[in-house]
Each structure stands twice: as C-alpha cells, then as structure tokens.
Design a protein around this motif. Structure first.
Motif, mmCIF file in Angstrom:
data_model
loop_
_atom_site.group_PDB
_atom_site.id
_atom_site.type_symbol
_atom_site.label_atom_id
_atom_site.label_comp_id
_atom_site.label_asym_id
_atom_site.label_seq_id
_atom_site.Cartn_x
_atom_site.Cartn_y
_atom_site.Cartn_z
ATOM 1 N N PRO A 94 74.761 80.055 48.003
ATOM 2 C CA PRO A 94 75.138 78.693 48.413
ATOM 3 C C PRO A 94 75.079 78.444 49.719
ATOM 4 O O PRO A 94 74.210 77.255 50.023
ATOM 5 N N VAL A 95 75.626 78.994 50.735
ATOM 6 C CA VAL A 95 75.400 78.879 52.107
ATOM 7 C C VAL A 95 73.917 79.327 52.576
ATOM 8 O O VAL A 95 73.170 78.209 53.210
ATOM 9 N N VAL A 96 73.090 80.175 51.945
ATOM 10 C CA VAL A 96 71.742 80.330 52.298
ATOM 11 C C VAL A 96 70.997 78.921 51.916
ATOM 12 O O VAL A 96 69.943 78.646 52.363
ATOM 13 N N LYS A 97 71.138 78.710 50.595
ATOM 14 C CA LYS A 97 70.339 77.906 50.150
ATOM 15 C C LYS A 97 70.502 76.360 50.897
ATOM 16 O O LYS A 97 69.508 75.657 51.094
ATOM 17 N N ALA A 98 71.744 76.094 51.000
ATOM 18 C CA ALA A 98 71.902 75.199 52.150
ATOM 19 C C ALA A 98 71.366 75.015 53.259
ATOM 20 O O ALA A 98 71.153 73.817 54.010
ATOM 21 N N ALA A 99 71.192 76.145 53.839
ATOM 22 C CA ALA A 99 70.483 76.063 55.183
ATOM 23 C C ALA A 99 68.866 76.299 55.009
ATOM 24 O O ALA A 99 68.252 76.351 56.060
ATOM 25 N N SER A 100 68.353 75.891 53.958
ATOM 26 C CA SER A 100 67.012 76.035 53.563
ATOM 27 C C SER A 100 66.107 77.273 53.757
ATOM 28 O O SER A 100 65.353 77.220 54.381
ATOM 29 N N SER A 101 66.834 78.372 53.426
ATOM 30 C CA SER A 101 66.197 79.705 53.328
ATOM 31 C C SER A 101 66.110 79.967 51.749
ATOM 32 O O SER A 101 66.781 79.735 51.110
ATOM 33 N N ARG A 102 65.002 80.738 51.404
ATOM 34 C CA ARG A 102 64.870 81.465 50.086
ATOM 35 C C ARG A 102 65.755 82.653 50.285
ATOM 36 O O ARG A 102 66.330 83.104 51.664
ATOM 37 N N TYR A 103 66.133 83.075 49.040
ATOM 38 C CA TYR A 103 66.945 84.266 49.105
ATOM 39 C C TYR A 103 66.289 85.345 47.969
ATOM 40 O O TYR A 103 65.793 84.884 47.187
ATOM 41 N N VAL A 104 66.510 86.552 48.030
ATOM 42 C CA VAL A 104 66.323 87.493 47.280
ATOM 43 C C VAL A 104 67.494 88.612 47.144
ATOM 44 O O VAL A 104 68.171 88.709 48.186
ATOM 45 N N ILE A 105 67.869 88.980 45.909
ATOM 46 C CA ILE A 105 69.114 89.819 45.865
ATOM 47 C C ILE A 105 68.508 91.210 45.671
ATOM 48 O O ILE A 105 67.704 91.561 44.846
ATOM 49 N N ASN A 106 69.213 92.142 46.516
ATOM 50 C CA ASN A 106 69.013 93.552 46.615
ATOM 51 C C ASN A 106 70.096 94.002 45.632
ATOM 52 O O ASN A 106 71.210 94.122 46.190
ATOM 53 N N ASP A 107 69.815 94.504 44.563
ATOM 54 C CA ASP A 107 70.852 95.068 43.444
ATOM 55 C C ASP A 107 71.063 96.520 44.085
ATOM 56 O O ASP A 107 72.343 96.958 43.429
ATOM 57 N N ASN A 108 70.475 97.122 44.887
ATOM 58 C CA ASN A 108 70.770 98.307 45.335
ATOM 59 C C ASN A 108 71.358 98.553 46.756
ATOM 60 O O ASN A 108 70.927 99.420 47.803
ATOM 61 N N TYR A 109 71.931 97.327 47.246
ATOM 62 C CA TYR A 109 72.283 97.163 48.707
ATOM 63 C C TYR A 109 73.246 98.569 49.160
ATOM 64 O O TYR A 109 73.284 98.975 50.224
ATOM 65 N N ASP A 110 73.836 99.084 48.185
ATOM 66 C CA ASP A 110 74.693 100.088 48.238
ATOM 67 C C ASP A 110 73.671 101.349 48.909
ATOM 68 O O ASP A 110 74.312 102.545 49.400
ATOM 69 N N ASN A 111 72.459 101.519 48.623
ATOM 70 C CA ASN A 111 71.597 102.521 49.234
ATOM 71 C C ASN A 111 71.397 102.339 50.806
ATOM 72 O O ASN A 111 70.626 103.356 51.176
ATOM 73 N N GLY A 112 71.736 101.229 51.392
ATOM 74 C CA GLY A 112 71.540 101.266 52.592
ATOM 75 C C GLY A 112 70.672 100.357 53.354
ATOM 76 O O GLY A 112 69.957 99.435 52.385
ATOM 77 N N MET A 113 70.341 99.874 54.369
ATOM 78 C CA MET A 113 69.647 98.663 54.876
ATOM 79 C C MET A 113 68.239 98.940 54.553
ATOM 80 O O MET A 113 67.558 97.698 54.332
ATOM 81 N N TYR A 114 67.629 100.070 54.483
ATOM 82 C CA TYR A 114 66.399 100.146 54.233
ATOM 83 C C TYR A 114 65.911 99.473 53.017
ATOM 84 O O TYR A 114 64.744 99.280 52.840
ATOM 85 N N SER A 115 66.853 99.775 52.000
ATOM 86 C CA SER A 115 66.648 99.156 50.584
ATOM 87 C C SER A 115 66.540 97.804 50.895
ATOM 88 O O SER A 115 65.677 97.141 50.084
ATOM 89 N N SER A 116 67.406 97.026 51.642
ATOM 90 C CA SER A 116 67.221 95.647 51.760
ATOM 91 C C SER A 116 65.863 95.279 52.512
ATOM 92 O O SER A 116 65.418 94.099 52.186
ATOM 93 N N ILE A 117 65.386 96.111 53.421
ATOM 94 C CA ILE A 117 64.267 95.804 54.241
ATOM 95 C C ILE A 117 62.835 95.627 52.834
ATOM 96 O O ILE A 117 62.237 94.744 52.931
#
Length: 203
Positions: A62-85
């Motif tokens: 909700p914060v991201v949307k209110a700030a006018s950014s698109r968002y995408v969910i990384n379901d594997n975020y526990d694999n580290g930052m490169y997975s988010s990249i």
C-alpha cells in the motif's frame, strides 16, 4: 539512448536482519525509506519505478502504490538480494534502455546525482554500467544498460551483483558527484542514527 526510457528498480524485499525495524517502513521525517527512495527517482524525472517487495509485502505494497511506484513480488526473497534483482529486471518494460538499481536502505541519494548519471549514460551509449563516484569511491545506484538483462537473468548469483558487474569493468563509466549519500546505507541501528543526524544537518 533516450532519457525517457530509463527506469529504476528499488530493492525492498529482504528481512532487514541486522536492523531492529523493517527497513522499507522506517521513517525519517514524514516519509518511510521506501517513499524517500521512490520520490528520489520521481523528482529526478524517472517515470517508471519498480519496487521489489517480499518480506512483509502486505504492509509495504500500500505504501509503494501510494507513492506511485509499480511493484513486483519476489516469492523467493529468502534466497538473497540477487533473486530480487532478477525479479525486478523481469518486470522492466521492453522499451527500457537502462535502469537504476537501488537498495531501499540507501534512500537519500540526491536527485542531481540521478540526473548526472542519466545525462552521462546517454552520451556514452557503448558503456554497460555507469556509477556515481564520491571522493574517488563508487556508490549507489549504478545505472545499468538493458543489454545486460539476459546475462543478469542467466547468472547464478554467486558473489552477487558486484561480482556480476566486475565482469564488465572494461565497459564502466564513473561519474564524480558531490553526494556523500551514495555510500550511506542503513544496515544497523548505528547506521540509522548517523543517517538521521546527516539528514538533520542537510535540512
């Protein structure tokens, strides 16, 4: 290279393990880190901003949307930052020529820095990476040529983004900027205190 075709990816999916709070939602002033980071690119004229969320995504979206950014969910975020990249890169528009990559805990980079990098990149279309540099040391966010997207997606992630970009060191441009904030992240409560002090003195 067209400045209108430059995007930005904000990495905000991790656990914030070394911080007592969830970093994207930490407030400095009236805004959260996520809002500061998104606002940075918007003020610098970057229209397409993608925020990668994962941990506590239900609170952050909700914060991201209110700030006018698109968002995408990384379901594997526990694999580290490169997975988010990789997740963020997949969400970029096909017309994107280059993209900034900014961890959410480095939210106070100056808009002038973003504009300087964009201008330099457009004049050096053969370069693959453009870094800001303060006092002879590189910082965030790198501006990365979209020609590297396929390679980013196929890379194993070993050594993270730094190791990946090291492969293209002969195609790097470093731009001197008067911006100490390119090197100031907030990994720990001590870092956060320093950042708050600097923001008070800045304002």
């Amino acid at each position: 290279m067209n400045k209108d075709n430059i995007s930005a990816i904000i990495l905000a999916a991790g656990f914030s393990t070394r911080m007592e709070e969830f970093k994207p939602l930490i407030r400095i002033g009236e805004k959260t880190f996520a809002e500061h980071a998104i606002g940075l690119f918007k003020r610098a004229g970057i229209g397409d901003v993608v925020t990668v969320v994962g941990h506590l995504s239900e609170k952050l979206i909700p914060v991201v949307k209110a700030a006018s950014s698109r968002y995408v969910i990384n379901d594997n975020y526990d694999n580290g930052m490169y997975s988010s990249i990789q997740t963020g890169v997949k969400a970029l528009r096909h017309s994107c020529d280059a993209f900034f990559l900014l961890p959410v805990d480095i939210p106070f980079v100056l808009p002038t820095t973003i504009r300087q990098l964009s201008n330099a990149f457009c004049k050096n279309s053969l370069s693959m990476v453009c870094y800001p540099q303060f006092q002879s040391r590189r910082g965030h966010p790198p501006l990365i040529n979209s020609k590297l997207i396929d390679e980013i997606l196929s890379y194993s992630g070993q050594g993270g983004l730094r190791e990946f970009l090291r492969r293209h060191e002969n195609q790097v441009v470093s731009i001197p900027v008067e911006d100490p904030f390119i090197r100031l992240d907030a990994d720990t409560p001590k870092d956060l205190s320093l950042l708050r002090e600097m923001m008070v003195s800045k304002n």
